[in-house]
Write an enzyme that holds these catalytic residues in place. Structure first.
Site, PDB file in Angstrom:
ATOM      1  N   THR A 157       5.284  24.079  59.778  1.00 25.02           N
ATOM      2  CA  THR A 157       5.482  24.567  58.035  1.00 25.02           C
ATOM      3  C   THR A 157       6.722  23.837  57.762  1.00 25.02           C
ATOM      4  O   THR A 157       6.377  22.984  56.980  1.00 25.02           O
ATOM      5  CB  THR A 157       5.001  25.310  57.286  1.00 25.02           C
ATOM      6  N   ASN A 205      -7.069  20.676  62.458  1.00 25.28           N
ATOM      7  CA  ASN A 205      -7.001  21.884  63.060  1.00 25.28           C
ATOM      8  C   ASN A 205      -8.444  23.063  62.363  1.00 25.28           C
ATOM      9  O   ASN A 205      -8.698  24.139  63.889  1.00 25.28           O
ATOM     10  CB  ASN A 205      -5.870  23.244  62.205  1.00 25.28           C
ATOM     11  N   GLN A 225      -2.013  20.320  66.143  1.00 23.07           N
ATOM     12  CA  GLN A 225      -2.760  20.527  67.394  1.00 23.07           C
ATOM     13  C   GLN A 225      -3.259  19.357  68.358  1.00 23.07           C
ATOM     14  O   GLN A 225      -3.889  20.348  69.672  1.00 23.07           O
ATOM     15  CB  GLN A 225      -4.040  20.617  66.283  1.00 23.07           C
ATOM     16  N   SER A 275       4.722  21.711  67.402  1.00 20.23           N
ATOM     17  CA  SER A 275       5.347  23.646  67.032  1.00 20.23           C
ATOM     18  C   SER A 275       5.003  24.173  68.829  1.00 20.23           C
ATOM     19  O   SER A 275       4.144  23.664  69.572  1.00 20.23           O
ATOM     20  CB  SER A 275       4.186  24.188  66.159  1.00 20.23           C
ATOM     21  N   HIS A 334       4.275  27.667  69.467  1.00 22.63           N
ATOM     22  CA  HIS A 334       3.155  28.673  69.077  1.00 22.63           C
ATOM     23  C   HIS A 334       1.402  28.486  70.145  1.00 22.63           C
ATOM     24  O   HIS A 334       0.791  28.858  69.654  1.00 22.63           O
ATOM     25  CB  HIS A 334       3.538  29.785  67.700  1.00 22.63           C
ATOM     26  N   THR A 394      22.289  28.478  61.536  1.00 25.83           N
ATOM     27  CA  THR A 394      22.525  28.908  63.453  1.00 25.83           C
ATOM     28  C   THR A 394      20.717  29.020  64.009  1.00 25.83           C
ATOM     29  O   THR A 394      19.983  29.101  63.999  1.00 25.83           O
ATOM     30  CB  THR A 394      22.973  30.463  63.195  1.00 25.83           C
ATOM     31  N   CYS A 401      -4.702  30.114  58.199  1.00 25.25           N
ATOM     32  CA  CYS A 401      -3.898  30.267  56.643  1.00 25.25           C
ATOM     33  C   CYS A 401      -4.835  30.498  55.946  1.00 25.25           C
ATOM     34  O   CYS A 401      -4.278  31.276  54.425  1.00 25.25           O
ATOM     35  CB  CYS A 401      -3.292  28.827  56.370  1.00 25.25           C
TER      36      CYS A 401
HETATM   37  N1  PLP Z   1      -0.329  21.434  61.119  1.00 26.07           N
HETATM   38  C1  PLP Z   1      -0.744  22.176  61.539  1.00 26.07           C
HETATM   39  C2  PLP Z   1      -2.647  21.052  61.753  1.00 26.07           C
HETATM   40  C3  PLP Z   1      -1.084  23.756  61.414  1.00 26.07           C
HETATM   41  O1  PLP Z   1      -2.870  23.569  62.191  1.00 26.07           O
HETATM   42  C4  PLP Z   1      -0.884  24.431  61.584  1.00 26.07           C
HETATM   43  C5  PLP Z   1      -0.959  26.346  61.646  1.00 26.07           C
HETATM   44  O2  PLP Z   1      -2.193  26.105  61.735  1.00 26.07           O
HETATM   45  C6  PLP Z   1       0.586  23.555  60.610  1.00 26.07           C
HETATM   46  C7  PLP Z   1       0.750  23.002  60.807  1.00 26.07           C
HETATM   47  C8  PLP Z   1       1.169  25.121  60.579  1.00 26.07           C
HETATM   48  O3  PLP Z   1       1.634  25.728  61.035  1.00 26.07           O
HETATM   49  P1  PLP Z   1       3.756  27.209  60.943  1.00 26.07           P
HETATM   50  O4  PLP Z   1       1.986  28.054  60.060  1.00 26.07           O
HETATM   51  O5  PLP Z   1       3.313  28.069  62.517  1.00 26.07           O
HETATM   52  O6  PLP Z   1       4.410  26.538  60.149  1.00 26.07           O
END
Ligand code: PLP
Length: 391
Positions: free
Chosen positions: A72, A153, A191, A211, A213, A249, A337
């Protein structure tokens, strides 16, 4: 009851190797990379090595990798950072799509609400895929940024990023001749990273988000690839970390884990792709046998091999999600989300589904650890649930 996790698009469990790589940086190697003493130097070396390892996997330069606290945040840095850096007296124009993640859409809307930009949201009616011609057709004299995600996603559709990148490069060549400002091209590849080679040069993108996670790395870490041609300003102010683009940091344990997760994802893509797709198709065929009216949103290839977004006419996704959860199977009704919001998915609405159809959807997303046994067990659970619902 053994739990079955089929929500890997929301997040993934930490790989054991990643966890082990991170551990020393929570314990004895806890230094701040900004410190001059040996502990600090050790942390700086870990940070440099992680950046180098990630850059190699992306066929990029280490200084093009900017760590951030989440995808994000990286998406915000890409959009707000470019807009902040451009000051030619004209209101900048951004092109994006109606099916982006909220971190793109809400950022664009926020800038629009503050009268700082104008935005074109491209539609995807019918098939969930953005047309290269639509992107080109939306370009105006004041267009400065195009942000199109690599893979969706919710429905897993894959966008023609390399083709859009090539089209933007041609437009930029023409602009250069006329002495006009170039257009920056950003893709959110969060994704896609697990399954595809997202080397930015191959895709002709200037900015790219990925990302930790979502690829069996830790939460709280992501990166923005920023090529040397991009003009970008930081969106938060502070110390000079991350080449001045993301002060604060550095989260060394998370960055070390992220690098390990990137390497593992890059080396397991081919196998993960095939295995996951086979299991996903087995799950779909099994569900379609149990519930003939089920509708695949969206069947269009290319799409992520782990994604299965289904509408179950006559049921709500939420009702089915809770029943599956009570039987130990974790799935989702769409984006994590938005999972707790009563609003229907903006992605399914953009596809042309009505509110009722959109609210009857469930997203199954498989991952590297998904097994054949888990798929068989899930099908048994689904059969049991529909037998109960139909009596
Ligand atoms: N972009 C995409 C395509 C995502 O699927 C996600 C999370 O589901 C994000 C951005 C945002 O990731 P985060 O909530 O870890 O910031």
């Amino acid at each position: 009851m053994k739990k079955i996790y089929l929500d890997y698009a929301a997040t993934t469990p930490l790989d054991k190797e990643v966890f082990e790589a991170m551990l020393p940086y929570f314990e004895e190697k806890f230094g701040n990379p900004g410190s001059v003493h040996i502990l600090g130097q050790e942390a700086q070396a870990a940070l440099d090595n992680a950046r180098l390892a990630i850059s190699k996997c992306l066929n990029a330069k280490p200084e093009e990798i900017i760590f951030a606290g989440s995808a994000t945040e990286a998406n915000n840095l890409a959009i707000r950072g470019v807009i902040k850096a451009i000051s030619n007296g004209k209101k900048p124009h951004i092109i994006t799509s109606a099916i982006e993640h909220e971190s793109i859409l809400e950022t664009c809307r926020d800038l629009e609400n503050h009268n700082l930009v104008e935005v074109s949201y491209l539609g995807v009616a019918g098939n969930g895929i953005i047309k290269v011609d639509d992107v080109q057709g939306a370009v105006k004299e004041n267009t400065v940024l195009i942000s199109i995600h690599y893979a969706n996603n919710e429905i897993g559709t894959i966008q023609p990023i390399a083709e859009i990148g090539a089209a933007v490069a041609r437009l930029n060549d023409a602009r250069l001749v006329k002495g006009q400002e170039r257009i920056y091209f950003h893709t959110d590849a969060v994704q896609a990273f697990q399954f595809f080679d997202i080397s930015p040069k191959k895709l002709s993108v200037d900015l790219l988000t990925f990302s930790g996670h979502k690829i069996h790395g830790p939460k709280g870490i992501a990166a923005l690839y920023v090529n040397s041609e991009s003009v970008l300003e930081p969106i938060i102010t502070g110390g000079g970390q991350e080449f001045g683009l993301r002060p604060g940091t550095e989260n060394v344990p998370a960055i070390v884990g992220f690098a390990k997760a990137v390497e593992l994802a890059a080396s397991s893509r081919e196998e993960a792709n095939k295995r996951t797709k086979d299991l996903r198709d087995e799950l779909y065929l099994g569900i379609a046998k149990i519930k003939r009216e089920v509708k695949l949103n969206d069947a269009r290839e290319p799409r992520l091999p782990n994604n299965l977004n289904l509408s179950f006419p006559g049921h709500t996704g939420e009702e089915l999600l809770l029943l599956l959860d009570s039987e130990g199977v974790a799935v989702s009704t769409g984006s994590a989300c938005q999972a707790k919001s009563a609003k229907p998915s903006h992605v399914l609405i953009a596809l042309g589904l009505d509110e009722r159809e959109a609210n009857s959807s469930l997203r199954f997303s498989l991952g590297r650890p998904t097994t054949k046994e888990e798929i068989s067990q899930t099908l048994k659970v689904i059969e049991k649930i529909f037998l109960r619902l139909n009596t």
